[in-house]
Design a protein around this motif. Structure first.
Motif, mmCIF file in Angstrom:
data_model
loop_
_atom_site.group_PDB
_atom_site.id
_atom_site.type_symbol
_atom_site.label_atom_id
_atom_site.label_comp_id
_atom_site.label_asym_id
_atom_site.label_seq_id
_atom_site.Cartn_x
_atom_site.Cartn_y
_atom_site.Cartn_z
ATOM 1 N N SER A 18 -4.914 5.674 -12.956
ATOM 2 C CA SER A 18 -4.557 4.755 -12.062
ATOM 3 C C SER A 18 -4.209 5.551 -10.685
ATOM 4 C CB SER A 18 -2.838 4.530 -12.595
ATOM 5 O OG SER A 18 -1.924 5.710 -12.335
ATOM 6 N N ARG A 19 -4.432 4.776 -9.484
ATOM 7 C CA ARG A 19 -4.383 5.170 -8.396
ATOM 8 C C ARG A 19 -3.717 4.524 -7.301
ATOM 9 N NH1 ARG A 19 -5.104 3.078 -3.878
ATOM 10 N NH2 ARG A 19 -7.224 2.385 -4.333
ATOM 11 N N ARG A 20 -2.434 5.080 -6.609
ATOM 12 C CA ARG A 20 -1.566 4.333 -5.879
ATOM 13 C C ARG A 20 -1.819 5.176 -4.589
ATOM 14 N NH1 ARG A 20 4.349 5.915 -7.210
ATOM 15 N NH2 ARG A 20 5.020 3.941 -6.808
ATOM 16 N N ALA A 21 -1.438 4.143 -3.773
ATOM 17 C CA ALA A 21 -1.596 4.546 -2.345
ATOM 18 C C ALA A 21 -0.463 4.203 -1.484
ATOM 19 C CB ALA A 21 -2.686 3.782 -1.583
ATOM 20 N N ARG A 29 6.073 -0.715 -19.261
ATOM 21 C CA ARG A 29 5.288 0.313 -19.354
ATOM 22 C C ARG A 29 5.973 1.675 -19.774
ATOM 23 N NH1 ARG A 29 0.224 -1.042 -15.351
ATOM 24 N NH2 ARG A 29 -0.404 0.992 -16.409
ATOM 25 N N SER A 30 6.882 1.851 -18.944
ATOM 26 C CA SER A 30 7.646 3.172 -19.118
ATOM 27 C C SER A 30 8.612 2.971 -20.466
ATOM 28 C CB SER A 30 8.775 3.182 -17.930
ATOM 29 O OG SER A 30 8.064 3.576 -16.790
ATOM 30 N N VAL A 51 -3.124 4.903 -18.923
ATOM 31 C CA VAL A 51 -1.906 5.335 -18.229
ATOM 32 C C VAL A 51 -0.865 4.018 -18.443
ATOM 33 C CG1 VAL A 51 -1.110 5.940 -16.117
ATOM 34 C CG2 VAL A 51 -3.316 6.550 -16.628
ATOM 35 N N LEU A 52 0.333 4.783 -18.937
ATOM 36 C CA LEU A 52 1.355 3.668 -19.018
ATOM 37 C C LEU A 52 2.336 3.834 -17.651
ATOM 38 C CD1 LEU A 52 2.325 3.870 -22.525
ATOM 39 C CD2 LEU A 52 1.467 1.839 -21.589
ATOM 40 N N TYR A 53 2.740 5.228 -17.499
ATOM 41 C CA TYR A 53 3.521 5.277 -16.245
ATOM 42 C C TYR A 53 2.989 5.695 -15.219
ATOM 43 C CZ TYR A 53 7.083 7.729 -13.328
ATOM 44 O OH TYR A 53 7.866 8.070 -12.261
ATOM 45 N N SER A 54 2.811 5.068 -14.112
ATOM 46 C CA SER A 54 1.789 5.433 -12.964
ATOM 47 C C SER A 54 2.444 6.141 -11.912
ATOM 48 C CB SER A 54 1.181 4.229 -12.624
ATOM 49 O OG SER A 54 2.031 3.270 -12.077
ATOM 50 N N GLY A 55 3.747 6.281 -11.932
ATOM 51 C CA GLY A 55 4.462 6.902 -10.892
ATOM 52 C C GLY A 55 4.291 8.740 -10.935
ATOM 53 N N MET A 60 -0.562 -3.499 -6.502
ATOM 54 C CA MET A 60 -1.193 -2.594 -5.432
ATOM 55 C C MET A 60 -1.876 -1.442 -6.026
ATOM 56 S SD MET A 60 0.892 -3.223 -1.813
ATOM 57 C CE MET A 60 -0.191 -2.312 -0.945
ATOM 58 N N THR A 61 -1.808 -0.987 -7.220
ATOM 59 C CA THR A 61 -1.961 0.165 -7.928
ATOM 60 C C THR A 61 -3.328 -0.137 -8.664
ATOM 61 O OG1 THR A 61 0.042 1.019 -8.187
ATOM 62 C CG2 THR A 61 -1.704 2.012 -9.663
ATOM 63 N N THR A 62 -4.533 0.665 -8.311
ATOM 64 C CA THR A 62 -5.769 0.124 -8.803
ATOM 65 C C THR A 62 -5.933 1.088 -10.144
ATOM 66 O OG1 THR A 62 -6.774 0.149 -6.690
ATOM 67 C CG2 THR A 62 -8.474 0.384 -8.714
ATOM 68 N N GLU A 63 -6.203 0.629 -11.405
ATOM 69 C CA GLU A 63 -6.351 1.186 -12.412
ATOM 70 C C GLU A 63 -7.729 0.872 -13.151
ATOM 71 O OE1 GLU A 63 -2.710 1.585 -14.933
ATOM 72 O OE2 GLU A 63 -2.005 -0.166 -13.961
ATOM 73 N N GLU A 67 3.973 -2.083 -7.450
ATOM 74 C CA GLU A 67 3.270 -1.311 -8.290
ATOM 75 C C GLU A 67 2.051 -1.918 -8.881
ATOM 76 O OE1 GLU A 67 4.011 1.835 -8.324
ATOM 77 O OE2 GLU A 67 2.632 2.551 -9.623
ATOM 78 N N ARG A 117 9.323 16.090 -1.058
ATOM 79 C CA ARG A 117 10.373 15.961 -2.216
ATOM 80 C C ARG A 117 9.524 16.617 -3.347
ATOM 81 N NH1 ARG A 117 14.633 11.705 -2.765
ATOM 82 N NH2 ARG A 117 14.895 11.645 -4.974
ATOM 83 N N ILE A 126 3.294 1.720 7.762
ATOM 84 C CA ILE A 126 2.726 0.279 8.071
ATOM 85 C C ILE A 126 1.817 0.520 9.254
ATOM 86 C CG2 ILE A 126 3.438 -1.607 8.936
ATOM 87 C CD1 ILE A 126 6.285 -1.009 7.350
ATOM 88 N N LEU A 168 9.883 4.251 -9.515
ATOM 89 C CA LEU A 168 9.758 3.686 -10.770
ATOM 90 C C LEU A 168 10.691 4.130 -11.846
ATOM 91 C CD1 LEU A 168 5.850 3.447 -11.257
ATOM 92 C CD2 LEU A 168 7.486 1.608 -10.201
ATOM 93 N N MET A 172 6.744 11.955 -9.993
ATOM 94 C CA MET A 172 7.980 12.366 -9.773
ATOM 95 C C MET A 172 7.699 14.157 -9.351
ATOM 96 S SD MET A 172 10.102 9.954 -9.436
ATOM 97 C CE MET A 172 11.909 10.426 -9.517
#
Ligand SMILES: Cc1ncc(C[n+]2csc(CCOP(=O)(O)OP(=O)(O)O)c2C)c(N)n1
Ligand code: SF4
Ligand SMILES: [Mg+2]
Lengths: 440, 364
Positions: free
Chosen positions: A303-306, B276-277, A328-332, B177-180, B174, A352, A310, B352, A334
């Protein structure tokens, strides 16, 4: 004059009108019926779209199709109706109140030149709700909401439509003998047309302001708002312009997905979470895409977040990539397993996350960014000497190459294949050149 | 699973493709992150297939264009986020009253107001349900991932047509906008969900047509023929029908995914990206020997009460993770008796909900 189809377009079983005695609304409806007759239209060819207010009661008096929606929004419905079925003649009946609350729609429909005819029943106040002042109420008028006289400059509805590009713009009164003709011209104009029809609300505005037909004509003169045709252009209507767009677009290929086929393999046995943190313009997200695609080509899941501000051309740019042997289930993220600091903006943005990292995690940093507040192992991005000249323009793809070499998540060939498969040929050529520094 | 071929795709593309494959030929919308991707795709793709896509001057205009186009026969779609839903809301009431099939995607972001532009959230779950004056029921579907975004969008169009009603797709930043990487087969093969019948509940929408039957569409109380009425008896019957056409068919609309563990006393219930979590947490708990059940709710509204109650045998505790202050938990509370403990896992801080938090809640 076309062959008449009907003698009247008024649904006579619903008469008499509910309007107050002397109210001009009925006169304008009569003129509209006469105009439809004169045009010889079949009632199924016409959709009358009414706004809200006393004018909004009008749809039930017609034997044509009708639409009665929300206050101020009549033009939006009319425009949608016409766009979907251009064979229909669409007429909007709206008050001065509707032109106030929906002024934005009026001027944008004029700009779009969408092919609807708007008849404004302009009686200088809100009839239905009790005579409150509207956008066209003359200065110093007495209304329930301007008990000491209104102080706002009145809006010139026809003038507004005119300066915003409406194709056919006229001003009339409910008393004009040629109103049916004018309505026919408006309806036959290919583009946005509007007639600002001045009229009398005998229940409220007339009695409170001693404003009869004579005073109305005097006011028109004093404001230099002449009646008659004010503008007629042959600017193409939305309908015409959009046909061209459809023709051009019809030659393009429909959207399709980017499918990657597994060509390589990987020994990765648990998920790895990688954060690339740089600045706008450094193509950080694109480097994230390359890592994710290379992993995908190697049978892994990604998964790829951006994340970016703004104001996209300044500030940070962050890509978060999760690569895993399982979907991937959880894409975050921490706490990253690996963070790459490419620019101070990105370093600050993910402070952080780097703070949360542990000794077993790794922060790779570009020159001068080596003092992150983190327990992670911090290592410089040790690019090959030959690659130094690429730093200014291509540091992110270098970082992707470097990580690929250091972490051995997938073969270096997979990264090159990702460049070839997902990037435009020109960019791919540059990036393959950059990656070659790792193979010298 | 044939997973040699994988697509790199985000939720925006999946939803746009779902709409196009469902026969959508009219889109109007106004830009807002995280829904703009859908707007861009639709405006680029629709003219290619002879459809119409436009950017309205605001969300009110956009949904107004959609409703108008639907009355002349278009299959319509719009998408926005919470701020846009505020502007849609008066017209959603109109669409309910006129019985317009209208699909609306709400890609949720963290509010209130402009909020943390742009972070993921699930704060508009009650807003979608209750945004119309009168509180008439609407249908809300929520995908947990990208393939479901595609398939549920197609389903939303079927439901909108069948019920002549607004149907929401409740998604979030999420997912959109997230590419998977997604198995290509999952994007193509329809999931094993019950079919939605084609024939409409009640009369089919009769669009305006030259030489067609004369039709009056109105937002005022009207007879079944579209004529305005003030007759209390007619109004009562009409309004009851609007409510019942959806509420009496909850079972048909209900769509959930139970993953039950025999003997489990804890059920985790979630929806959208948070499910999903949940799935990750439940897998980990089970691998360490715990007995725990999971329930993903796809059809958030009307509440799939029966399907939820079916999963509560032997359950003493329900854990409900969601990215809001407990909006769906309150609904579950309504359904369950006081013997069942309800535990919320909630976040409204841009992050999330993590599988770890759900496991912590489990271990209490
Ligand atoms: C959103 C909304 N706000 C307020 C109203 C109440 N309202 C009904 S009619 C009207 C004014 C109508 O005035 P105008 O458009 O000039 O029509 P007239 O009655 O003068 O023919 C208002 C404010 C409404 N229906 N909807
Ligand atoms: S209140 Fe005014 S606009 Fe309304 S019907 Fe009476 S005179 Fe006409
Ligand atoms: Mg008025």
């Amino acid at each position: 004059m076309a062959e008449p189809v009907l003698d009247t377009y008024i649904a006579e079983e619903n008469l008499p009108y509910e309007f107050c005695p002397g109210c001009s609304h009925g006169k304008v409806l009569g003129a509209l019926s006469d105009s439809l007759k004169q045009q010889g239209l079949d009632p199924t060819e016409v959709v009358i779209v009414t706004d809200i207010g006393c004018v909004g009661l009008s749809d039930k008096y017609f034997v044509t199709h009708a639409f009665h929606g929300l206050h101020g929004r009549a033009i939006t419905y009319a425009s949608g109706i016409k766009m979907q079925n251009p064979a229909l003649k669409v007429v909007v009946l709206i008050g001065d109140g509707g032109c106030g609350i929906g002024g934005h729609h009026l001027l944008n429909a004029a700009r779009m030149n969408t092919d609807v005819a708007v008849l404004v029943f302009n009686n200088f106040n809100f009839g239905m709700t009790g005579g409150q002042h509207s956008v066209t109420t003359p200065m110093d008028s007495i209304t329930p909401t301007t008990s000491l006289g209104s102080t706002d400059a009145p809006m010139d509805i026809a003038g507004t439509a005119k300066v915003n590009g409406g194709g056919f713009i006229a001003r009339s009164t409910a008393f004009d003998k040629d109103l049916p003709d004018m309505i026919a011209k408006a309806m036959n104009h290919d583009g946005f047309s509007l007639i600002d029809i001045w009229e009398l609300c005998t229940a409220y505005y007339v009695v409170r302001n001693d404003f009869g037909r004579k005073e109305m004509m005097g006011y028109m003169d004093s404001m230099n708002m002449e009646s008659g045709l004010l503008q007629e252009t042959d600017r193409p209507s939305f309908q015409t312009s959009y046909k061209h767009i459809q023709t051009q677009a019809g030659e393009q290929k429909p959207m399709s997905g980017l499918v990657l086929e597994t060509k390589f393999s990987s020994d990765l046995d648990k998920p790895i979470r990688i954060v690339l943190a740089g600045a706008a313009g450094q193509k950080v997200v694109s480097a994230g895409n390359l890592l994710a695609s290379a992993a995908t080509l190697s049978g892994l899941w990604t998964s790829r977040r951006a994340d970016f501000p703004i104001t996209i051309q300044t500030g940070f740019s962050v890509a978060e990539v999760v690569i895993s042997p399982e979907p991937v289930l959880y894409s975050g993220i921490m706490k990253p397993d690996v963070a790459v600091l490419i620019a101070p903006e990105g370093k600050a943005k993910i402070a952080r996350l780097t703070k949360a990292m542990e000794e077993t995690d790794t922060v790779y940093y570009a020159d001068g960014l080596g003092d992150a507040d983190s327990d992670a192992t911090q290592l410089p991005l040790n690019f090959p000497d030959s690659a130094k000249k690429e730093l200014r323009k291509n540091i992110s793809v270098l970082a992707a190459g470097y990580l690929t070499k250091q972490l051995s998540l997938f073969p270096f060939e997979a990264l090159k294949e990702a460049v070839r498969q997902i990037q435009k040929p020109k960019i791919a050529e540059i990036n393959l050149g950059v990656l070659a520094h790792f193979e010298d | 699973m044939n997973n040699n071929r994988r697509e790199m795709v985000d939720g925006a593309a999946a939803i746009a493709r779902g709409a196009l494959d469902a026969g959508c030929d009219f889109y109007a919308g106004y830009p807002i992150t995280p829904a703009s991707g859908i707007l861009t795709h639709m405006l680029r793709e629709l003219p290619k297939v002879g459809g119409i896509g436009l950017q309205g001057e605001d969300e009110i205009s956009s949904i107004g264009h959609c409703i108008g186009a639907a009355t002349s026969g278009a299959t319509v779609f719009t998408a926005s986020s919470g701020p846009g839903l505020s502007l849609y809301s008066e017209n959603i009431g109109l669409a309910i009253m006129m019985e317009i099939p209208l699909v609306i995607t709400i890609s949720q972001r963290l509010g209130p107001s402009t909020g943390a532009a742009t972070a993921s959230a699930q704060g508009d779950i009650q807003f979608m349900r209750w945004c119309n004056s009168g509180g008439y029921p609407v249908i809300v579907l929520s995908p947990t991932n990208i393939p479901e975004s595609y398939h549920l969008t197609k389903r939303a169009f079927k439901l909108a047509k069948r019920f002549r009603s607004p149907v929401f797709i409740a998604t979030d930043k999420e997912t959109v906008m997230t590419t998977e990487s997604v198995a290509e087969t999952e994007m193509i093969d329809a999931p094993d969900w019950p079919e939605i019948p084609d024939e409409p509940v009640g009369k089919p929408l009769d669009p305006y047509q030259v030489n067609g039957t004369i039709h009056h569409y109105t937002g005022s109380s009207h007879t079944e023929e579209g004529h305005i009425t003030k007759d209390p008896d007619i109004i009562a019957v009409f309004n009851e029908r609007l409510k019942n056409k959806i509420e009496s068919r909850v079972d048909e609309i209900s769509l959930v995914k139970p993953d039950l563990d025999i003997g489990a006393e804890t059920l985790v219930l979630s929806y959208g990206v948070t499910a999903r979590s949940m799935e990750a947490a439940v897998a980990q708990l089970r691998s360490s020997g715990e007995k725990v059940s999971a329930l993903t709710v796809f059809s958030l509204w009307p509440i799939p009460e029966k399907k939820i109650l079916d999963c509560l045998k032997g359950i003493k505790r329900i854990i409900i993770p969601e990215m809001n202050h407990g909006q769906y938990r309150h609904e579950i509370q309504r359904l369950t008796n006081s013997d069942i403990d309800l535990v919320g896992v909630n976040r409204v801080d841009t992050f999330l909900i993590t599988p770890e938090e759900i496991m912590e809640a489990y271990h209490g």
